[in-house]
Design an enzyme around this catalytic site. Structure first.
Site, short mmCIF file in Angstrom:
data_model
loop_
_atom_site.label_atom_id
_atom_site.label_comp_id
_atom_site.label_asym_id
_atom_site.label_seq_id
_atom_site.Cartn_x
_atom_site.Cartn_y
_atom_site.Cartn_z
N ASP A 1 0.82 -1.21 0.00
CA ASP A 1 0.00 0.00 0.00
C ASP A 1 0.86 1.26 0.00
O ASP A 1 0.38 2.34 0.38
CB ASP A 1 -0.91 0.02 1.24
CG ASP A 1 -2.30 -0.51 0.92
OD1 ASP A 1 -2.51 -0.96 -0.22
OD2 ASP A 1 -3.17 -0.49 1.81
N ASP B 1 -7.71 -6.70 13.66
CA ASP B 1 -7.35 -8.02 14.16
C ASP B 1 -8.23 -8.43 15.34
O ASP B 1 -8.71 -9.57 15.41
CB ASP B 1 -5.86 -8.03 14.57
CG ASP B 1 -5.47 -6.81 15.38
OD1 ASP B 1 -6.36 -6.01 15.75
OD2 ASP B 1 -4.26 -6.63 15.62
#
Length: 699
Positions: A281, A434
Site C-alpha cells: 500500500d 485483528d
C-alpha cells in the site's frame, strides 16, 4: 619532594609506611612517610613519653585515607555533574528547537486543532490552579494557619480587616469550602478508583496464578493427530501440508521489506502448496519500485510470490487484506498466514503451527508469540519488552488454554479461511481489525490456540513518538469495537460465562477501566489529595500495591528486574496517552480513526542473517540487491520536500510533570513521606518523557 627509595636501609628513620592502591587510576601512591617527624611541632596532648610522633603519624595516615576517599567521592560527583550538564544541554537544545507534538500537520482523518487541545487545556488549567493553591498554602503555613478540618474551631478570625486579616478570612473560607463541597466527591471518586484498582490487581494475580499452573503442570497445546514424541512435534515432521496462502501487508516500509520477504520465501513448506502475496500500500513511488523488484527477483528464483498494489488505501490494513482475499485463486487455499512487514518467521513456522488444524475442525486460529530483535536498544524498548512479555507469556497463554479465546495480534498467526469467511471477513470499521475479526469468529463458535514456544521475530518502536502513536491506536480501537459489537455479543448464542468474560474482562476491565483508573488515580486524585488533605489516599495504594503489580508484570522477563522502578513510573506516564485514546474511541472523536504506520528501523538479528546465508543459494544472496539505476531515475525526479524527524516536546506530559512536582512540594507541608517521593519521581518521569529523552535521540 619525593622520599628516597632506600628508606628501608635506615634504622633510625622514623615513620610508618602506608601503601594505598587505587581501584581505577593508572598510578598509585607507593609510599607515604615522614622524614621530618622530629621537626613536627604538633603533639597530641595525651601522647606518652618516648612516642612523641606516633599519634601524629597515625593522624597523617588517616588524613591521606580521607583524602583518597574524598578523591573517589569527587570522581563520582564529577560524573553526576557531567551527566546533569549533558542532560541540561539536551533539554536546552530540545526547548530551543521548539518542536512540539502540535507541530505535526493533521491529516483529514485526524481531529481538529480545537479538539486536540481540549485535553491539554484541562491539564493546564489544573496546573495553574495547583500553583495558586500551593502559594496560598505556603503563606498560610508560615503564618500558622495551616490547620485541618478538626482544628478549624481554633482559628480565631481577626476583628480588623487589614491585609493579613483578609488573607486569614480567605483561608478560613477555603477550609470550609473544601470540607463541605470538595472532600465528599473527591473521597468518593478516590474510593471508587481504589476498588477498580483492587479488582484489576486481582485479575492480574489470577492470570499469574494461571500461568504458574500451566508451567507447573507442563501444559502445552498438542495437535490432535500427533502420535510421535515431543521432538517430532517440535520439528514438524508431520506430512500434513495443506494449501497455505501467506500475506505480507506493508506500507512505505522500505527499511524492512527485504528481510521479511526473504524470511517468508525461506519457509520450509512445499512450494506447490503455498503462495506469498506481498500487499503493498506504499504511496512512495521509489518504495514501490524497490518492493516490486525484490518480488520479481524471488519469483525468478522459483519462489511462489506475487506483488499487489492498491492505488487507493481505503480501509488501511483491513482494506488491504480484504482486497487480497477477494482474488479468485484464494478459493484454492485452506489457510492464510499473515506477517507484518517487520516480522521474520523461522523456516519451520508453518510446520509447527499448521498441524494443529488437522482433525480439529473447530479450530479457527493458531497464534504464535512475538520476540524482539531490538529489545535492548534503549530504555524505551526495554520497558516495552516487559509489557509485551507479560502479554504473551501470561495473558495470551492463560486465555488460550482455559478459554480458547484471546485477541488476535494481527500478525504471526494462521487462520482457517473458512473461519474468516464465517465471521464476515475483514471489516474497515475500526483501527483494530485483528481484534474485530477475532471477536466475531469467537461469537460464531470458533476456537483459538496460542503457542508460546513458537516465536516470530519483529521490531519494537525505538522512538517515543512512534510508540505513542502505536499505543493510541491500540487503545482507541478496542473502544470503537466495544460500541459496535456489544449488541452482537448480547444476542450471540455463546454461553453466559463466555459473554461475561468478553464484556466485563476482555473489554471493560482490561481496555477501559485500566487506563481510566491509572490516569485518574495517580495523575488527578493523588495530586488533589495533597491540596485537600481531608480526602485520604492510603500509602498502600500509592506504593505497595503498584510495586507488587509491577513485580508480577516483570516476572516473565526476569532479566529486566533492575528496571522495575522505571517500568512502574513509565506505565503511569503512558496512562495519559492511553486515557486520551480510550476517550477518543469510546466517544468516536476524530483521533479514534487515526492510523499511522509504526516507524521501523530495519534491524535484523544475527541468527536470522546467518540462517538465511546458509540456506540461500549464491545467486539468491545477490538477488536481493536493488536496481540502482531505476532508483537513481526515481531520485532525479522532482519530489516534495520530505519531513525531517525531530525529538519533540509533549505538552500534556510536561504540564502533568509540573503538576505532580507542585503537589510533591505541597506534600512537604503535610510531612507525607511516601506520597512526596512518589509524586517527585513520577513528576520527574513525566518531565523526561515530555522532553522526549527516553527513546531514540535524533540529532
Amino acid at each position: 619532594m619525593a622520599p628516597p627509595f632506600g628508606w628501608w636501609d635506615t634504622e633510625g628513620q622514623k615513620g610508618t609506611p602506608v601503601i594505598v592502591k587505587m581501584e581505577n587510576p593508572n598510578w598509585s601512591i607507593s609510599e607515604i612517610s615522614s622524614l621530618d617527624d622530629e621537626d613536627d611541632d604538633y603533639q597530641f596532648p595525651a601522647a606518652s613519653p618516648g612516642k612523641k610522633g606516633a599519634r601524629g603519624k597515625n593522624a597523617k595516615q588517616i588524613t591521606w585515607v580521607l583524602l583518597l576517599k574524598a578523591h573517589r567521592a569527587a570522581g563520582c560527583l564529577t560524573q553526576l555533574v557531567s551527566g546533569a550538564v549533558g542532560l541540561a544541554a539536551a533539554v536546552r537544545r530540545r526547548i530551543a528547537s521548539g518542536h512540539t507534538d502540535s507541530d505535526a500537520v493533521a491529516s483529514p482523518q485526524e481531529e481538529s486543532p480545537v479538539l486536540r487541545s481540549r485535553f491539554y487545556s484541562f491539564i493546564k488549567a489544573f496546573l495553574w490552579l495547583s500553583l495558586a493553591l500551593l502559594v496560598f498554602e505556603v503563606v498560610a503555613y508560615f503564618n500558622g494557619w495551616h490547620l485541618t478540618a478538626a482544628e478549624m474551631p481554633r482559628l480565631v478570625l481577626p476583628s480588623s480587616f487589614d491585609f493579613q486579616g483578609l488573607l486569614m478570612s480567605l483561608y478560613a473560607g477555603w477550609l470550609s469550602f473544601r470540607v463541605d463541597y470538595i472532600v465528599p466527591p473527591l473521597q468518593f471518586l478516590a474510593d471508587a478508583c481504589v476498588i477498580l484498582f483492587l479488582i484489576q490487581s486481582a485479575d492480574r494475580l489470577i492470570l499469574c496464578l494461571g500461568c504458574f499452573w500451566i508451567r507447573f503442570k507442563g501444559i502445552k497445546p498438542v495437535p490432535k493427530s500427533a502420535t510421535g514424541d515431543s521432538k517430532d512435534l517440535e520439528s514438524g515432521s508431520d506430512d500434513y501440508c495443506p494449501m497455505v496462502l501467506i500475506q505480507i501487508p506493508m506500507c512505505n516500509e522500505k527499511e524492512v521489506y527485504q528481510q521479511s520477504i526473504a524470511a517468508v520465501c525461506n519457509l520450509d513448506w512445499p512450494r506447490s502448496n503455498m503462495l506469498i502475496q506481498v500487499l503493498d500500500d506504499s504511496s512512495d513511488p521509489a518504495t514501490q519500485v524497490l518492493i516490486r523488484e525484490e518480488v520479481e527477483k524471488w519469483k525468478q528464483d522459483g519462489a511462489p510470490i506475487l506483488y499487489r498494489h492498491r492505488v487507493l488505501r481505503d480501509g488501511y490494513k483491513a482494506g488491504n487484506l480484504k482486497s487480497a482475499m477477494n482474488c479468485s485463486y484464494v478459493k484454492d487455499y485452506e489457510f492464510v498466514t499473515i506477517f507484518d512487514a517487520d516480522f521474520q518467521p523461522s523456516p519451520d513456522f508453518l510446520k509447527r503451527t499448521v498441524p494443529h488444524f488437522k482433525d480439529n475442525e473447530e479450530l479457527g486460529l493458531v497464534q504464535a508469540r512475538w520476540s524482539f530483535v531490538n529489545k535492548d536498544e534503549n530504555l524505551l524498548t526495554r520497558l516495552q519488552n516487559i509489557n509485551l512479555c507479560f502479554h504473551f507469556e501470561v495473558e495470551q497463554q492463560v486465555n488460550g488454554e482455559f478459554l480458547n479465546f484471546f485477541g488476535f495480534n494481527g500478525t504471526a498467526g494462521v487462520w482457517r479461511i473458512k473461519a474468516l469467511e464465517d465471521a464476515g471477513g475483514w471489516l474497515e470499521r475500526t483501527t483494530v481489525e485483528d481484534m474485530d475479526i477475532a471477536v466475531r469468529a469467537h461469537l460464531n463458535g470458533w476456537k483459538f490456540i496460542y503457542l508460546n514456544d513458537v516465536e516470530c521475530q519483529c521490531e519494537l518502536p525505538e522512538s517515543y513518538e512512534a510508540y505513542r502513536k502505536q499505543q493510541h491506536r491500540w487503545h482507541s480501537g478496542p473502544m470503537q469495537l466495544f460500541r459496535l459489537c456489544l449488541p452482537d455479543v448480547i444476542k450471540s448464542e455463546i454461553g453466559f460465562w463466555k459473554k461475561s468474560n468478553l464484556i466485563f474482562l476482555f473489554f471493560l476491565l482490561r481496555k477501559l477501566i485500566l487506563p481510566f483508573y491509572s490516569f485518574t488515580l495517580f495523575c488527578i486524585i493523588l495530586p488533589l489529595t495533597m491540596f485537600v488533605p481531608e480526602a485520604e489516599l492510603p500509602s498502600w495504594v500509592v506504593c505497595y500495591i503498584p510495586a507488587t503489580m509491577s513485580l508480577l508484570n516483570i516476572l516473565p522477563a526476569p532479566k529486566s528486574f533492575p528496571f522495575i522502578v522505571p517500568y512502574l513510573l513509565f506505565e503511569n506516564t503512558m496512562s495519559v496517552t492511553k486515557f486520551n485514546a480510550m476517550i477518543s474511541g469510546l466517544f468516536q472523536l476524530g483521533s479514534a480513526y487515526e492510523w499511522v504506520v509504526t516507524k521501523k528501523s530495519g534491524r535484523s538479528s544475527e541468527g536470522d542473517l546467518t540462517s538465511l546465508t546458509k540456506d540461500e543459494p549464491k545467486q539468491q544472496r545477490g538477488s536481493s540487491m536493488p536496481n540502482l539505476e531505476s532508483i537513481a531515475k526515481e531520485d532525479l525526479k522532482p519530489k516534495k520536500e520530505s519531513k525531517r524527524r525531530h525529538n519533540r516536546i509533549y505538552r500534556k506530559e510536561l504540564a502533568l510533570a509540573f503538576l505532580l512536582l507542585t503537589a510533591a512540594a505541597r506534600s512537604l507541608l503535610s510531612a507525607q513521606g511516601i506520597h512526596f517521593y512518589f509524586l517527585m519521581f513520577q513528576g520527574i518521569a513525566f518531565l523526561l518523557v515530555g522532553l522526549d529523552l527516553i527513546g531514540e535521540q535524533i540529532d
